[in-house]
Design a protein around this motif. Structure first.
Motif, PDB file in Angstrom:
ATOM      1  N   ASN A 196      68.572  18.555  17.192  1.00  0.00           N
ATOM      2  CA  ASN A 196      67.623  18.477  18.051  1.00  0.00           C
ATOM      3  C   ASN A 196      67.949  18.658  19.656  1.00  0.00           C
ATOM      4  N   VAL A 197      68.360  19.573  20.094  1.00  0.00           N
ATOM      5  CA  VAL A 197      69.214  20.034  21.406  1.00  0.00           C
ATOM      6  C   VAL A 197      68.079  20.832  22.278  1.00  0.00           C
ATOM      7  N   ARG A 198      67.747  20.328  23.508  1.00  0.00           N
ATOM      8  CA  ARG A 198      66.685  20.933  24.337  1.00  0.00           C
ATOM      9  C   ARG A 198      67.448  22.288  24.687  1.00  0.00           C
ATOM     10  N   GLY A 199      66.469  23.189  24.671  1.00  0.00           N
ATOM     11  CA  GLY A 199      66.943  24.663  25.086  1.00  0.00           C
ATOM     12  C   GLY A 199      66.053  25.430  25.497  1.00  0.00           C
ATOM     13  N   PHE A 200      66.404  26.757  25.985  1.00  0.00           N
ATOM     14  CA  PHE A 200      65.323  27.665  26.438  1.00  0.00           C
ATOM     15  C   PHE A 200      65.821  29.091  26.126  1.00  0.00           C
ATOM     16  N   VAL A 201      65.003  30.039  26.071  1.00  0.00           N
ATOM     17  CA  VAL A 201      65.301  31.484  25.808  1.00  0.00           C
ATOM     18  C   VAL A 201      64.662  32.299  27.085  1.00  0.00           C
ATOM     19  N   ALA A 202      65.973  33.083  27.461  1.00  0.00           N
ATOM     20  CA  ALA A 202      65.875  34.025  28.624  1.00  0.00           C
ATOM     21  C   ALA A 202      64.917  35.298  28.427  1.00  0.00           C
ATOM     22  N   ARG A 203      64.411  35.715  29.337  1.00  0.00           N
ATOM     23  CA  ARG A 203      63.590  36.901  29.103  1.00  0.00           C
ATOM     24  C   ARG A 203      64.657  38.070  28.948  1.00  0.00           C
ATOM     25  N   PRO A 204      63.938  39.177  27.944  1.00  0.00           N
ATOM     26  CA  PRO A 204      64.893  40.120  27.742  1.00  0.00           C
ATOM     27  C   PRO A 204      65.561  40.638  28.945  1.00  0.00           C
ATOM     28  N   GLY A 205      67.040  40.871  28.854  1.00  0.00           N
ATOM     29  CA  GLY A 205      67.537  41.655  29.856  1.00  0.00           C
ATOM     30  C   GLY A 205      68.006  40.945  30.994  1.00  0.00           C
ATOM     31  N   SER A 206      67.568  39.437  30.878  1.00  0.00           N
ATOM     32  CA  SER A 206      67.854  38.701  32.166  1.00  0.00           C
ATOM     33  C   SER A 206      69.221  37.811  32.196  1.00  0.00           C
ATOM     34  N   LEU A 207      69.737  37.910  30.995  1.00  0.00           N
ATOM     35  CA  LEU A 207      70.708  36.822  30.615  1.00  0.00           C
ATOM     36  C   LEU A 207      71.768  37.749  29.628  1.00  0.00           C
ATOM     37  N   GLU A 208      73.033  38.002  30.052  1.00  0.00           N
ATOM     38  CA  GLU A 208      74.070  38.795  29.286  1.00  0.00           C
ATOM     39  C   GLU A 208      74.472  37.902  28.097  1.00  0.00           C
ATOM     40  N   THR A 209      74.906  36.643  28.414  1.00  0.00           N
ATOM     41  CA  THR A 209      75.606  35.853  27.536  1.00  0.00           C
ATOM     42  C   THR A 209      74.838  34.343  27.555  1.00  0.00           C
ATOM     43  N   SER A 210      74.805  33.928  26.306  1.00  0.00           N
ATOM     44  CA  SER A 210      73.910  32.692  26.244  1.00  0.00           C
ATOM     45  C   SER A 210      74.575  31.536  26.913  1.00  0.00           C
ATOM     46  N   LEU A 211      74.251  30.573  27.351  1.00  0.00           N
ATOM     47  CA  LEU A 211      74.764  29.495  28.297  1.00  0.00           C
ATOM     48  C   LEU A 211      74.604  28.180  27.531  1.00  0.00           C
ATOM     49  N   LEU A 212      76.074  27.550  27.621  1.00  0.00           N
ATOM     50  CA  LEU A 212      76.082  26.305  27.044  1.00  0.00           C
ATOM     51  C   LEU A 212      75.850  25.335  28.280  1.00  0.00           C
ATOM     52  N   GLY A 213      74.853  24.728  28.356  1.00  0.00           N
ATOM     53  CA  GLY A 213      74.387  23.798  29.483  1.00  0.00           C
ATOM     54  C   GLY A 213      74.683  22.389  29.166  1.00  0.00           C
ATOM     55  N   MET A 214      73.970  21.449  30.180  1.00  0.00           N
ATOM     56  CA  MET A 214      74.214  20.197  30.217  1.00  0.00           C
ATOM     57  C   MET A 214      73.169  19.394  28.870  1.00  0.00           C
ATOM     58  N   SER A 215      72.081  19.979  28.462  1.00  0.00           N
ATOM     59  CA  SER A 215      71.623  19.394  27.520  1.00  0.00           C
ATOM     60  C   SER A 215      72.494  19.357  26.271  1.00  0.00           C
ATOM     61  N   ALA A 216      73.216  20.066  26.134  1.00  0.00           N
ATOM     62  CA  ALA A 216      74.448  19.701  24.894  1.00  0.00           C
ATOM     63  C   ALA A 216      75.733  18.957  25.549  1.00  0.00           C
ATOM     64  N   LEU A 217      76.033  19.300  26.702  1.00  0.00           N
ATOM     65  CA  LEU A 217      77.340  18.732  27.145  1.00  0.00           C
ATOM     66  C   LEU A 217      77.254  17.067  27.315  1.00  0.00           C
ATOM     67  N   SER A 218      75.887  16.830  27.739  1.00  0.00           N
ATOM     68  CA  SER A 218      75.397  15.398  28.117  1.00  0.00           C
ATOM     69  C   SER A 218      75.394  14.681  26.846  1.00  0.00           C
ATOM     70  N   ARG A 219      75.399  15.160  25.639  1.00  0.00           N
ATOM     71  CA  ARG A 219      75.047  14.651  24.412  1.00  0.00           C
ATOM     72  C   ARG A 219      76.403  14.121  23.627  1.00  0.00           C
ATOM     73  N   LEU A 220      77.669  14.663  24.556  1.00  0.00           N
ATOM     74  CA  LEU A 220      78.956  14.193  23.936  1.00  0.00           C
ATOM     75  C   LEU A 220      79.345  13.120  24.565  1.00  0.00           C
TER      76      LEU A 220
END
Length: 234
Positions: A196-220
């Motif tokens: 149950n990790v909070r995330g977002f989906v970027a608009r097509p063409g606006s992001l080249e690579t998926s990002l692992l941000g703080m909603s996952a890192l802060s769970r560690l």
């Protein structure tokens, strides 16, 4: 006689190599005995002399040429061992760099349960994780507030593009854009599994690579950078 000679010589060589490697990798039982690193050259030199003496006792008095050859060989081996011990930190860091270049995104589980990620050739940390059992390559971005997926990665992870609502404004390196909020049922990084990790989906063409941000890192329980490694603690 030749077999006895060869066997005895092999035993002597193996004992000398084992002693050198044991000291080089700081075997705990010898840590106090050899705590003075300045003694290393003397230890190697004495080992070489000891080898020649033992050989002379076993095989008879060696010729001058044999003694000289043994001293040169063991002297060079001693220099290699001393150099390896002196620059062991740099050698380990170089090994991590090579591993990061050869296998970018690879996660390496550690004995204490942490997961190590090697820095890639560009100087960033990238890793492969599972999002809803689908492999996704992430760029670790501590400046991102949440996990952000490209539309392609989101679709491959079982998220229906038709259900997305690009209603949340965000600022990126390329300017402001809109993203769609999603809930990721499972994100697994090596042996670490987050639900149950909070995330977002970027608009097509606006992001080249998926990002692992703080909603996952802060769970560690913690994460830190050590040289060429990023350590993720479950």
């Amino acid at each position: 006689m030749r077999q006895i000679y060869g066997l005895s010589l092999a035993v002597l060589v193996l004992v000398m190599i084992a002693a050198g490697l044991t000291y080089l990798f700081e075997f705990p039982a010898l840590e106090e005995t050899f705590s003075d690193t300045s003694a290393t050259p003397r230890i190697v030199a004495l080992s070489a002399i000891g080898f020649v003496v033992m050989a002379s006792l076993v095989f008879g008095a060696p010729r001058a040429g044999e003694v000289l050859r043994a001293v040169v060989i063991w002297g060079l081996l001693g220099l290699v061992l001393v150099g390896g011990y002196t620059y062991r930190t740099e050698l380990v860091a170089g090994g991590y760099r090579i591993l990061g270049a050869l296998a970018p995104g690879m996660t390496v589980p550690q004995t204490d349960g942490t997961v190590a990620v090697m820095r890639d050739a560009s100087g960033h940390f990238q890793l492969e994780a599972l999002v809803n059992d689908n492999k996704v390559r992430f760029l670790v971005d501590t400046g991102a507030s949440a996990v952000v997926l490209t539309e392609r990665d989101a679709q491959a992870s079982g998220i229906d593009p038709e259900s997305l609502s690009y209603s949340v404004p965000v600022s990126t390196a390329n300017g402001r854009t809109m993203v769609a909020p999603v809930n990721l049922a499972q994100v697994s990084i090596g042996s670490i599994s987050l639900s149950n990790v909070r995330g977002f989906v970027a608009r097509p063409g606006s992001l080249e690579t998926s990002l692992l941000g703080m909603s996952a890192l802060s769970r560690l329980s913690g994460w830190q950078v050590e040289g060429e490694r990023l350590l993720l603690k479950p």
